[in-house]
Enzyme design. Structure first.
Site, PDB file in Angstrom:
ATOM      1  N   LYS A   1      -5.982 -22.462 -46.163  1.00 19.02           N
ATOM      2  CA  LYS A   1      -7.166 -22.424 -46.944  1.00 19.02           C
ATOM      3  C   LYS A   1      -8.074 -23.805 -46.339  1.00 19.02           C
ATOM      4  CE  LYS A   1      -7.714 -19.747 -48.952  1.00 19.02           C
ATOM      5  NZ  LYS A   1      -6.767 -18.777 -48.942  1.00 19.02           N
TER       6      LYS A   1
ATOM      7  N   LYS B   1     -13.661 -10.984 -44.367  1.00 16.85           N
ATOM      8  CA  LYS B   1     -13.073 -10.772 -45.630  1.00 16.85           C
ATOM      9  C   LYS B   1     -11.892  -9.852 -45.176  1.00 16.85           C
ATOM     10  CE  LYS B   1     -12.072 -11.334 -50.105  1.00 16.85           C
ATOM     11  NZ  LYS B   1     -11.430 -12.323 -50.058  1.00 16.85           N
TER      12      LYS B   1
ATOM     13  N   TRP C   1     -19.136  -7.740 -37.545  1.00 17.08           N
ATOM     14  CA  TRP C   1     -18.105  -8.936 -37.162  1.00 17.08           C
ATOM     15  C   TRP C   1     -17.694  -8.371 -35.799  1.00 17.08           C
ATOM     16  CZ3 TRP C   1     -12.625  -8.730 -36.218  1.00 17.08           C
ATOM     17  CH2 TRP C   1     -11.831 -10.070 -36.254  1.00 17.08           C
TER      18      TRP C   1
ATOM     19  N   CYS D   1     -17.539  -5.803 -40.559  1.00 16.59           N
ATOM     20  CA  CYS D   1     -18.681  -4.812 -40.762  1.00 16.59           C
ATOM     21  C   CYS D   1     -19.004  -4.383 -41.876  1.00 16.59           C
ATOM     22  CB  CYS D   1     -18.577  -3.783 -39.464  1.00 16.59           C
ATOM     23  SG  CYS D   1     -18.392  -4.410 -37.824  1.00 16.59           S
TER      24      CYS D   1
ATOM     25  N   ARG E   1     -18.023  -8.995 -45.330  1.00 18.02           N
ATOM     26  CA  ARG E   1     -17.314  -8.278 -44.433  1.00 18.02           C
ATOM     27  C   ARG E   1     -17.468  -8.669 -43.068  1.00 18.02           C
ATOM     28  NH1 ARG E   1     -15.392  -3.820 -46.758  1.00 18.02           N
ATOM     29  NH2 ARG E   1     -15.279  -2.793 -44.666  1.00 18.02           N
TER      30      ARG E   1
ATOM     31  N   ASN F   1     -18.670   1.020 -38.788  1.00 18.40           N
ATOM     32  CA  ASN F   1     -17.670   0.355 -38.866  1.00 18.40           C
ATOM     33  C   ASN F   1     -16.132   0.783 -38.489  1.00 18.40           C
ATOM     34  OD1 ASN F   1     -15.715  -0.799 -41.849  1.00 18.40           O
ATOM     35  ND2 ASN F   1     -15.641  -1.903 -40.072  1.00 18.40           N
ATOM     36  N   GLY F   2     -15.432   0.082 -37.511  1.00 19.62           N
ATOM     37  CA  GLY F   2     -14.231   0.689 -37.075  1.00 19.62           C
ATOM     38  C   GLY F   2     -14.320   0.448 -35.520  1.00 19.62           C
TER      39      GLY F   2
ATOM     40  N   GLU G   1      -9.108 -22.464 -42.548  1.00 20.34           N
ATOM     41  CA  GLU G   1     -10.030 -21.592 -42.566  1.00 20.34           C
ATOM     42  C   GLU G   1     -11.518 -21.735 -42.811  1.00 20.34           C
ATOM     43  OE1 GLU G   1      -9.075 -17.942 -44.639  1.00 20.34           O
ATOM     44  OE2 GLU G   1      -8.395 -18.987 -46.524  1.00 20.34           O
TER      45      GLU G   1
ATOM     46  N   HIS H   1      12.449 -31.392 -37.506  1.00 21.96           N
ATOM     47  CA  HIS H   1      12.771 -30.987 -36.164  1.00 21.96           C
ATOM     48  C   HIS H   1      11.643 -30.704 -35.362  1.00 21.96           C
ATOM     49  CE1 HIS H   1      16.659 -29.900 -38.039  1.00 21.96           C
ATOM     50  NE2 HIS H   1      15.959 -29.809 -39.047  1.00 21.96           N
TER      51      HIS H   1
ATOM     52  N   GLU I   1      -0.287 -21.506 -47.691  1.00 18.56           N
ATOM     53  CA  GLU I   1      -1.472 -21.085 -48.165  1.00 18.56           C
ATOM     54  C   GLU I   1      -2.142 -22.288 -48.108  1.00 18.56           C
ATOM     55  OE1 GLU I   1      -2.764 -18.612 -48.464  1.00 18.56           O
ATOM     56  OE2 GLU I   1      -4.484 -18.755 -49.892  1.00 18.56           O
TER      57      GLU I   1
HETATM   58  C1  G6P Z   1      -8.424 -11.749 -43.756  1.00 23.70           C
HETATM   59  C2  G6P Z   1      -9.076 -12.462 -44.771  1.00 23.70           C
HETATM   60  C3  G6P Z   1      -8.068 -13.135 -45.605  1.00 23.70           C
HETATM   61  C4  G6P Z   1      -6.913 -12.293 -46.139  1.00 23.70           C
HETATM   62  C5  G6P Z   1      -6.380 -11.140 -45.208  1.00 23.70           C
HETATM   63  C6  G6P Z   1      -5.589 -10.102 -45.656  1.00 23.70           C
HETATM   64  O1  G6P Z   1      -7.898 -12.399 -42.977  1.00 23.70           O
HETATM   65  O2  G6P Z   1      -9.915 -13.457 -44.299  1.00 23.70           O
HETATM   66  O3  G6P Z   1      -8.635 -13.950 -46.807  1.00 23.70           O
HETATM   67  O4  G6P Z   1      -5.847 -12.761 -46.752  1.00 23.70           O
HETATM   68  O5  G6P Z   1      -7.503 -10.677 -44.392  1.00 23.70           O
HETATM   69  O6  G6P Z   1      -6.536  -9.309 -46.248  1.00 23.70           O
HETATM   70  P1  G6P Z   1      -6.111  -8.345 -47.271  1.00 23.70           P
HETATM   71  O7  G6P Z   1      -7.364  -7.632 -48.031  1.00 23.70           O
HETATM   72  O8  G6P Z   1      -4.995  -7.318 -46.963  1.00 23.70           O
HETATM   73  O9  G6P Z   1      -5.311  -8.984 -48.655  1.00 23.70           O
END
Ligand code: G6P
Length: 611
Positions: free
Chosen positions: A488, A606, A74, A2, A27, A103-104, A491, A507, A484
């Protein structure tokens, strides 16, 4: 998670709010809405992106006024529907024309809702937010600021809110606890937003609202108080932010821009922090705690998502350079497992946004239990940055693409510098540190060399783009890179991908391998190289197709695999800084080839400000 933006001033609010909303769209982007108070209060809401909101406004006719607010959502409580989109109103026969964006999460909304329903309030949405709009309405006696303060005394949870009332055309009230909110101060105007990206186009003077603080803004002045109406100071500061940093420039997507920015971002990250003469790392933000760090007994890195993968790399670096036992944990898990924090424990919260709720809670928990709390954070002045005892900023510039890229390399770079900083105060010689720092300084050029292969990476991606299941495998410090790489890919392209330690494959997951299944191995030259080659053979002999990330000049790997992405040679513990790059590029191209929205993948946000 949000985004909110609000305006009071002398300019037409609509354009300004919509522009701000576009900056904050990263966001959250499942629905959007706007409320503007002109001769009457007008509200437009829609499912979808800000562009859909613009279309909707067009259809419904002009909305004029110099006071208003907007929201990009969101979803947490209540599905993605127009009636759940913000702003929410206290309408109905008890209404005062109050509109609110939030937001919250209001945690005690259910009990408040019952109380308000008993009083005759009728709710239209399934959100927690609408309860707050009605509660403010219920307490309204002709003074919006007092009604907001009163309502906030009753709620538990997290909030950043902006509130207007049709009966008070010269007042905007905003408040926060837990969720971010910043007030930009212009001439006869204020622009309030979840972050500075929506503010900088209008003013560079701003203040961050402290937790439990309410700000009443009129066109001429403002005042800040606690929820109990006790005046508090707000320090207006110059924003260190430049509009150019958030422009796409010639790039098609923020993610691609941010991938290509990595060399420059890392140079800025290192700037002024490497003392070549003394063979020392200079980290002003933690220098006061150098002694406590050097005598630490245990270091725990906590984060979520990509930041968690950087935490994992951090533990390898810290144990290698400083020889201090180090662990990592999901912040969300650490927080709730009654963690043992003994004397000499340092907890390092790693976060791009500095607002991730789980990471913030873990940090608070650790602090409460007596740990020294450090932060490795990108956003200056963010909640985590403010709650830590000390920390190191990434300085990689704003990251807009939802899939984190440059923040990851920044986090690893800071973890490397922090490990050397601590190690040097324990036993590392100036010669060793100098040699290592030289390698660190070469990383930006190394990444440039990897990026030169972008076309090659794209053509390899094209070969496997129809495949629905991928494996990413690595060992040691490259195991988090495998995680990672898988994150990537999944997502942003929605392809199923699993990352794991290469040895673990035998395993169970090896059962997944069928003819042509892509398996991406990080197979650079390091202490585990030979073992990784054996794991590659195991996949090949079962029909899997191997794509390797290998050290430049390694022809042997080429002979074992279908495809290779070469990276320059670096000391083992710095390799993640380059091995992750081809995997970012691969994920980017895969998402594009599948026609996905690279910068705004479905269901993601984000910054996740709910636990
Ligand atoms: C969300 C984002 C990720 C990020 C994670 C942690 O899930 O989509 O890209 O890695 O939050 O966010 P931060 O701001 O704490 O690095």
């Amino acid at each position: 998670m949000c985004g909110i933006v609000a305006y009071i001033g002398r300019k037409p609010a609509k354009h300004l709010l919509l522009e701000g909303l576009k900056r904050l769209e990263y966001r959250g982007y499942d629905s959007a809405g706007i409320a503007i108070l002109g001769t009457t209060l007008k509200v437009v809401r829609t499912v979808g992106r800000v562009r859909a909101l613009e279309d909707q406004i067009e259809k419904q006719g002009e909305i004029d006024g110099t006071l208003g607010m907007a929201h990009t959502r969101w979803a947490t409580h209540g599905g993605v529907t127009e009636k759940n989109a913000h702003p929410h109103l206290d309408d109905g026969k008890l209404g005062h024309g109050i509109a609110l964006v939030h937001n919250g999460i209001i945690e005690n909304y259910a009990v408040l809702k019952r109380y308000l329903e008993d009083k005759g309030h009728v709710f239209k949405s399934e959100t927690d937010t609408e309860v707050l709009a009605h509660l403010i309405g219920e307490l309204y006696r002709g003074d919006l600021e007092r009604a907001v303060q009163g309502a906030l005394r009753e709620v538990t949870g997290a909030y950043a809110i902006a509130v207007i009332c049709a009966k008070e055309p010269d007042t905007l009230v905003v408040a926060r606890k837990g969720s971010p909110l910043m007030v930009g101060v212009g001439k006869d105007e204020y622009i309030v937003a979840s972050d500075s990206s929506a503010i900088v186009a209008h003013t560079t003077q701003a203040f961050t609202l402290a937790d439990y603080t309410v700000a009443k803004l009129t066109r001429e002045s403002f005042r800040t108080t606690t929820v109990d109406n006790v005046p508090v100071d707000a320090q207006v500061k110059e924003l260190e932010f430049d509009l150019e940093q958030i422009d796409l420039g010639t790039f098609e997507h923020y993610m691609l821009k941010e991938i290509f920015e990595q060399p420059r971002s890392l140079r800025v990250c290192m700037q002024g922090r490497i003392d070549d003469r003394a063979g020392q790392v200079v980290l002003g933000g933690v220098s006061e705690f150098a002694r406590r760090l050097a005598t630490a007994r245990r270091i725990v890195f906590v984060g979520q998502g990509t930041a968690l993968h950087a935490c994992m790399v951090g533990t390898y670096l810290m144990e290698e350079m400083a020889k201090i036992p180090s662990d990592w944990d999901f912040a969300s898990e650490f927080r709730y497992r009654n963690p043992i924090v003994e004397e000499g424990t340092v907890v390092v919260a790693v976060s791009q946004s500095g607002e991730t709720a789980d990471t913030l809670s873990a940090l608070m928990e650790a602090k409460q239990r007596g740990a020294l709390a450090l932060g490795i954070v990108n956003v200056v002045g963010s909640s985590i940055a403010r709650e830590t005892d000390a920390g190191v900023y990434l300085r990689v510039g704003p990251e807009i693409g939802v899939a984190s890229t440059k923040a990851f390399v920044g986090q690893v770079m800071v973890a490397a510098m922090l490990s050397l900083f601590v190690g040097r105060r324990r036993f590392l010689s100036s010669e060793f540190t100098l040699a290592y720092l030289k390698q660190l300084k070469s990383v930006p050029d190394c990444i440039d060399r990897v990026l030169e292969q972008s076309d090659h990476i794209r053509s390899v991606t094209a070969k496997y783009i129809h495949r629905e299941n991928w494996l990413f495998l690595g060992r040691g410090v490259n195991y988090p890179v495998a995680l990672e790489g898988a994150l990537k890919l999944k997502e942003i392209s929605y392809i199923h991908a699993e990352g794991m330690p290469a040895a673990e494959m035998k395993h169970g997951p090896i059962a997944l391998i069928d003819h042509g299944m892509p398996a991406v191995f990080v197979a650079t030259r390091n202490s585990q190289y030979e073992k990784v080659l054996s794991n590659i053979q195991e996949v090949r002999s079962r029909g899997g197709h191997v794509i390797a990330v290998a050290t430049e000049g390694d022809d042997h790997v080429r002979s074992l695999c279908e495809d290779v992405f070469y990276v320059p040679d670096l000391p083992e513990h710095l390799q993640p800084l380059v091995t992750v790059v081809p995997l970012q590029v691969l994920a980017y191209h895969a998402a594009l080839m599948r026609g996905k929205d690279v910068d705004k993948p479905r269901n993601l946000a984000k910054s996740v400000t709910v636990e």
